[in-house]
Design a protein around this motif. Structure first.
Motif: not given
Length: 288
Positions: A9-32
């Motif tokens: 149940s926690i795995k999707p949240f952890l994946i979401g954090l990983g995707v957010a970190a990657l996209l924030y690194y690429l775009t610097h948009w906090w909303a991710f």
């Protein structure tokens, strides 16, 4: 077992954090940091509910998840960033070489994502289906001929032709007249059209997912990648299908699940949205 349920149940949240970190690194948009962790949390809660609820009530887990995702993708991002996430909006900006956050959403959820999770977006994150899945429809009517699903190609053609006609024939300039200006208006209008078509169609055909099957153009965008996706619903080779038809009856997309299970093959039908409702109702637990 309880630890495994919690971890899954926690795995999707952890994946979401990983995707957010990657996209924030690429775009610097906090909303991710809001979007993807919230989607992951919602999906994880849905998975948890499917584990703890009994019988057919387990199906509510996915329905809770998809309705929780709706405000993030339909309201938060479009309103905050004044963007249009619908297909015709993506075609419009791509036609002039502008790759916004809306394009990133499309690339992750509907172009490259299906290589991993098939049409899981349709099952857990589609804002149109989120409303349709909660419609008070009890009796399911007989499926229309499979060929009726080709009507979606008309919608796909319109979704591509309209923005391209505006840009290349009417000389519409998205940079001055659309991007971050009227995108939200387009998003609202197109969603209203989807609901105006989808909700009555669901009641007419006694099928919540009638819009997805016969009208939605986005399904066609995801189908090619879905065919070769990594995640598929499979048959447990140690168990036998008793051909009761319960899986076919509950499938929201009209997939002939029973044939795959009977032949001990993974479901390759690109209409499969990985909802796993078939797994819930299977009496022999052959669906893995």
């Amino acid at each position: 077992m309880e630890r495994k349920v919690i971890f899954n149940s926690i795995k999707p949240f952890l994946i979401g954090l990983g995707v957010a970190a990657l996209l924030y690194y690429l775009t610097h948009w906090w909303a991710f940091w809001v979007i993807f962790p919230w989607i992951g949390f919602s999906v994880g809660l849905g998975i948890y509910l499917r584990k703890i609820l009994k019988g057919k009530k387990k199906i509510l887990g996915r329905k809770v998840a998809i309705i929780m995702v709706l405000p993030v993708l339909l309201l938060f991002v479009p309103i905050y960033n004044n963007e249009n996430f619908q297909l015709e909006g993506i075609v419009l900006i791509v036609s002039v070489g502008f790759l916004s956050k809306g394009f990133i959403h499309y690339a992750v959820a509907k172009i490259f994502g299906p290589l991993i999770w098939r049409r899981g977006f349709c099952s857990y994150a589609c804002w149109t289906a989120a409303i349709l899945d909660w419609l008070p429809i009890r009796k399911k009517a007989k499926e229309l001929p499979r060929s009726a699903r080709n009507l979606r190609y008309i919608a796909l053609l319109i979704s591509f032709a309209l923005p391209l006609y505006l840009v290349f024939v009417l000389s519409f300039d998205p940079y001055t007249e659309y991007i971050y200006k009227t995108e939200l208006k387009w998003m609202i209008i197109s969603n209203v059209i989807y609901y105006i078509i989808g909700i009555p169609l669901a009641f007419i055909l006694h099928d919540r997912r009638a819009f997805c099957k016969y009208v939605c153009p986005v399904a066609l965008v995801m189908k090619p990648a879905s065919y070769i996706s990594i995640i598929k619903i499979k048959a447990d080779q140690e168990k036998e299908c008793i051909e009761c038809g319960a899986c076919n009856e509950v499938c929201p997309m009209g997939v002939d699940v029973m044939s795959y299970m009977k032949n001990k093959k993974p479901i390759r039908d690109t209409e499969c949205i990985l909802c796993s409702d078939c797994k819930i109702v299977c009496p022999t637990k052959i669906i893995a």
